[in-house]
Design an enzyme around this catalytic site. Sequence first.
Site, PDB file in Angstrom:
ATOM      1  N   ALA A 304       0.785  -1.278   0.107  1.00 32.41           N
ATOM      2  CA  ALA A 304      -0.031   0.012  -0.139  1.00 32.41           C
ATOM      3  C   ALA A 304       0.822   1.279   0.022  1.00 32.41           C
ATOM      4  O   ALA A 304       2.061   1.381   0.654  1.00 32.41           O
ATOM      5  CB  ALA A 304      -0.913   0.159   1.303  1.00 32.41           C
ATOM      6  N   CYS A 305       0.377   2.185  -0.825  1.00 30.97           N
ATOM      7  CA  CYS A 305       1.079   3.642  -0.803  1.00 30.97           C
ATOM      8  C   CYS A 305       2.382   3.481  -1.044  1.00 30.97           C
ATOM      9  O   CYS A 305       2.923   2.732  -2.134  1.00 30.97           O
ATOM     10  CB  CYS A 305       0.993   4.330   0.616  1.00 30.97           C
ATOM     11  SG  CYS A 305       1.086   6.089   0.621  1.00 30.97           S
ATOM     12  N   SER A 306       3.389   4.068  -0.222  1.00 31.14           N
ATOM     13  CA  SER A 306       4.823   3.888  -0.826  1.00 31.14           C
ATOM     14  C   SER A 306       5.411   2.143  -0.688  1.00 31.14           C
ATOM     15  O   SER A 306       6.346   2.034  -1.362  1.00 31.14           O
ATOM     16  CB  SER A 306       5.596   4.471   0.272  1.00 31.14           C
ATOM     17  OG  SER A 306       5.690   4.226   1.647  1.00 31.14           O
TER      18      SER A 306
END
Length: 570
Positions: A304-306
Amino acid sequence: MIVQIGEKVCMARKGIDLGGDGDANVALNPIVGLAREDLLGAVSVMLRETAAKPSTTLKHARLFTDDVIKILTNKSEIAPDPKDKRFADPTWSKNPFYRMGMQYYLAAQSGVNRWIADLELDELERARANFVSGMILDSLAPTNTLLGNPSAIKKSVETGGTSLLRGLKNAYNDMVHNDGIVSQVDSRPFKIGENIATSPGAVIYRSEIMELIQYAPATEAVHEFPLLIVPPQINKAYINDLTPEKSIIRYELAHGIQPFLISWRNPQIEHRDWGLAEYVDAIITALDVVTSVTGAKKVNVAGACSGGITTATLLSRLKAMGDERINSATLMVCVLHPQRNDSEAGALVSEHGIKLARERSAKKGILEGSSLARTFAWLRPNDLVWNYVINNYLHGEDPPAFDILFWNNDSTNLTAALHSDYLRVYEEQPFANPGTSELAGHFVDLTKVDCDFFIMGGVTDHITPWKACYRSTQLFGSKNIEFVLSHSGHIQAILNPPGNPKAKFYRAGGTPPPTPEKWLAGAEEVAGSWWPYWMKWLQDRSGKQVAAPKSLGSKAYKPLGPAPGEYALG
């Protein structure tokens, strides 16, 4: 139309109108940040146009004057947006003094917006002007002051001035104990390991950079292919096991999935050289441990995300190595192909700003978590700064005790090397330009990654806009890519357990078309959480069911301590 989602049946309709909710306009990669020089540059552009085109400025000054005359003669019909909570107190509509003050502020705000729309600016300059003017106007709202905030005055009268004393105390505490950032959450009720991150499990591997957590099965049989979760390097991994009600780990366990969670260490200055190469190497080590402990030949991964950026780099690297252990991948609220026009704030990012950002973190060795938190807050000042200024300082109230904000405030540092690698993702676009950039010891090429993908975005995500997340569907060489749009913001889009009657998501069958607009035109709305839909997708790719392990770890990887581990606390 009926859509079958696992054990649940939901009504769905096709052809989606998000009503403007999906046009996130304040998103930015906070890793890049905002350079003071770029903000001043946006102001300079506005001043330049004012001097070059005085007739335009005078035209809008006259329009504003007309508005002011109507306000003073009680003929103005200017009213706040019903969703604008700043003017919810009835005094703003009943008291003529306050009503005129509110209308004056809204007229000025509207006038500036009209003026910028009328200036001869290119798309980039206009986006920059809108963002900077918005920040300035938000700060000038009358509700941010004691005299301009009727609810704060009432509170001070009702409490005999005690609310003001409490507000001063809150402000002092923030200045001394919270890096000068206004507090967004009352953290006192939350204890990691006691009422946060409580799913039973054990750390089965620990290195300088990470801990690997295996969770205790909750069913007698489990799917043979485990799930390795790669969290972002920003904030802690326990977001995956926040509370029993919001734990995606518990949900996975309840459905026979074997989740393994990486918990990154909060890096300090001495870890400044940890870059994407070191983080990807660590995940490959985690894969070795997971396959050794479970005996599985295939593993599903989720990022998720970075953490999604790291996961995508990992997938490319494994392909380059000829490693075929990944069976499927899930990417949540992750942008692999950022573009400057994703948002107004993104338009402020310049080569100069990126250069300064890289130099600042290189000088310190880390990008401090508090610095990231400050940037996040000022990207949405009304929601994440002024809202709490009013609550904490003017009303003298404690901020709310909210588990997600507790986690959000438990920030971590980013190493200078990883920060620099992420800036390269913004500069070089390695995921969109296969074979041109060397990252993590190889030339990145996602077109060679052919496992099945489940990609999820959030409609109101202000950090990773869903249309930017959608671009990832066009980057991989996979034949089976599913895109789902959750009707929530950045974190709430992920933490979306079943049971919320207002929850809904959008999906479309077939190969994702080239643009998010075409995808949306063919999408259908589904009531409820996207978790059951994803779980069915994941179970279909998790192999046959086998007996659940009787204990955690193995002879080679013995439990080192209970979940959520030591790095969750550091």
